[in-house]
Design a protein around this motif. Structure first.
Motif, PDB file in Angstrom:
ATOM      1  N   ILE A 184      -1.873 -14.062   2.799  1.00  0.00           N
ATOM      2  CA  ILE A 184      -1.659 -12.419   2.063  1.00  0.00           C
ATOM      3  C   ILE A 184      -0.665 -12.213   1.251  1.00  0.00           C
ATOM      4  CG2 ILE A 184      -3.011 -12.038   4.568  1.00  0.00           C
ATOM      5  CD1 ILE A 184       0.221 -11.203   5.347  1.00  0.00           C
ATOM      6  N   THR A 185      -0.721 -10.968   0.773  1.00  0.00           N
ATOM      7  CA  THR A 185       0.272 -10.536  -0.171  1.00  0.00           C
ATOM      8  C   THR A 185       0.811  -9.332   0.573  1.00  0.00           C
ATOM      9  OG1 THR A 185      -1.079 -11.377  -2.053  1.00  0.00           O
ATOM     10  CG2 THR A 185       0.819  -9.921  -2.538  1.00  0.00           C
ATOM     11  N   LEU A 186       2.319  -9.481   0.487  1.00  0.00           N
ATOM     12  CA  LEU A 186       2.863  -8.188   1.007  1.00  0.00           C
ATOM     13  C   LEU A 186       3.516  -7.585  -0.341  1.00  0.00           C
ATOM     14  CD1 LEU A 186       5.115  -9.976   3.692  1.00  0.00           C
ATOM     15  CD2 LEU A 186       2.994  -8.596   3.918  1.00  0.00           C
ATOM     16  N   GLU A 187       3.366  -6.093  -0.436  1.00  0.00           N
ATOM     17  CA  GLU A 187       3.618  -5.535  -1.694  1.00  0.00           C
ATOM     18  C   GLU A 187       4.427  -4.095  -0.966  1.00  0.00           C
ATOM     19  OE1 GLU A 187       1.205  -2.411  -3.992  1.00  0.00           O
ATOM     20  OE2 GLU A 187       1.202  -4.345  -4.859  1.00  0.00           O
ATOM     21  N   CYS A 188       5.713  -3.988  -1.994  1.00  0.00           N
ATOM     22  CA  CYS A 188       6.576  -2.948  -1.597  1.00  0.00           C
ATOM     23  C   CYS A 188       5.977  -1.581  -1.383  1.00  0.00           C
ATOM     24  CB  CYS A 188       7.810  -3.029  -2.454  1.00  0.00           C
ATOM     25  SG  CYS A 188       8.845  -1.744  -2.164  1.00  0.00           S
ATOM     26  N   ARG A 208       6.463  -8.327  -5.032  1.00  0.00           N
ATOM     27  CA  ARG A 208       5.377  -8.926  -4.147  1.00  0.00           C
ATOM     28  C   ARG A 208       5.741 -10.209  -3.427  1.00  0.00           C
ATOM     29  NH1 ARG A 208       1.956  -6.899  -8.564  1.00  0.00           N
ATOM     30  NH2 ARG A 208       0.720  -4.963  -7.910  1.00  0.00           N
ATOM     31  N   TYR A 209       5.442 -10.564  -2.274  1.00  0.00           N
ATOM     32  CA  TYR A 209       5.651 -11.688  -1.749  1.00  0.00           C
ATOM     33  C   TYR A 209       4.079 -12.329  -0.973  1.00  0.00           C
ATOM     34  CZ  TYR A 209      10.606 -10.745  -1.314  1.00  0.00           C
ATOM     35  OH  TYR A 209      12.089 -10.733  -1.772  1.00  0.00           O
ATOM     36  N   VAL A 210       4.269 -13.625  -1.279  1.00  0.00           N
ATOM     37  CA  VAL A 210       2.897 -14.408  -0.600  1.00  0.00           C
ATOM     38  C   VAL A 210       3.267 -14.901   0.579  1.00  0.00           C
ATOM     39  CG1 VAL A 210       1.050 -15.979  -1.140  1.00  0.00           C
ATOM     40  CG2 VAL A 210       2.058 -14.524  -3.018  1.00  0.00           C
ATOM     41  N   THR A 211       2.678 -14.958   1.682  1.00  0.00           N
ATOM     42  CA  THR A 211       2.976 -15.798   2.984  1.00  0.00           C
ATOM     43  C   THR A 211       1.483 -15.935   3.610  1.00  0.00           C
ATOM     44  OG1 THR A 211       4.277 -15.601   4.883  1.00  0.00           O
ATOM     45  CG2 THR A 211       3.278 -13.392   4.152  1.00  0.00           C
ATOM     46  N   THR A 212       1.594 -16.513   4.653  1.00  0.00           N
ATOM     47  CA  THR A 212       0.508 -16.908   5.582  1.00  0.00           C
ATOM     48  C   THR A 212       0.567 -16.116   6.882  1.00  0.00           C
ATOM     49  OG1 THR A 212       1.224 -18.768   6.616  1.00  0.00           O
ATOM     50  CG2 THR A 212      -0.101 -18.958   4.318  1.00  0.00           C
ATOM     51  N   ARG A 213      -0.890 -15.920   7.550  1.00  0.00           N
ATOM     52  CA  ARG A 213      -0.659 -15.546   8.920  1.00  0.00           C
ATOM     53  C   ARG A 213      -2.002 -15.901   9.607  1.00  0.00           C
ATOM     54  NH1 ARG A 213      -2.580  -9.144   9.947  1.00  0.00           N
ATOM     55  NH2 ARG A 213      -4.700  -9.604   9.589  1.00  0.00           N
ATOM     56  N   PRO A 230      -3.270  -7.093  14.964  1.00  0.00           N
ATOM     57  CA  PRO A 230      -4.543  -6.769  14.512  1.00  0.00           C
ATOM     58  C   PRO A 230      -4.666  -6.026  13.110  1.00  0.00           C
ATOM     59  CG  PRO A 230      -3.902  -5.489  16.120  1.00  0.00           C
ATOM     60  CD  PRO A 230      -2.428  -6.348  15.822  1.00  0.00           C
ATOM     61  N   GLY A 231      -3.682  -5.193  12.647  1.00  0.00           N
ATOM     62  CA  GLY A 231      -3.773  -4.490  11.691  1.00  0.00           C
ATOM     63  C   GLY A 231      -3.145  -5.187  10.390  1.00  0.00           C
ATOM     64  N   ARG A 232      -2.679  -4.538   9.457  1.00  0.00           N
ATOM     65  CA  ARG A 232      -1.891  -5.056   8.466  1.00  0.00           C
ATOM     66  C   ARG A 232      -0.724  -5.268   8.941  1.00  0.00           C
ATOM     67  NH1 ARG A 232      -3.719  -1.590   2.970  1.00  0.00           N
ATOM     68  NH2 ARG A 232      -5.969  -1.858   3.134  1.00  0.00           N
ATOM     69  N   LEU A 233      -0.064  -6.510   8.280  1.00  0.00           N
ATOM     70  CA  LEU A 233       1.254  -6.942   8.555  1.00  0.00           C
ATOM     71  C   LEU A 233       2.369  -5.998   7.731  1.00  0.00           C
ATOM     72  CD1 LEU A 233       2.681  -9.336   9.802  1.00  0.00           C
ATOM     73  CD2 LEU A 233       2.534 -10.895   7.922  1.00  0.00           C
TER      74      LEU A 233
END
Length: 57
Positions: free
Chosen positions: A6-10, A22-27, A35-38
């Protein structure tokens, strides 16, 4: 364990009109805890402070 990238955006920089960090991580896909957006608090290099980052789809 099934994991997805997944990609996390400010969110704060986007509202201020600055370039978002932006950060890239896994879940875990099957996690009942997220259940929703991280959402995580990460460091934004453009604003030079810790801000809320939300998962983009």
């Amino acid at each position: 364990m099934p994991r997805e990238i997944i990609t996390l955006e400010c969110t704060e920089a986007k509202a201020a009109g600055m370039p978002p960090s932006r950060y890239v991580t896994t879940r875990n896909k099957k996690s009942v805890r997220t259940p929703g957006r991280l959402e995580k608090v990460k460091f934004n290099h453009f604003m030079k402070k810790r801000t809320l980052h939300r998962e983009t789809r």
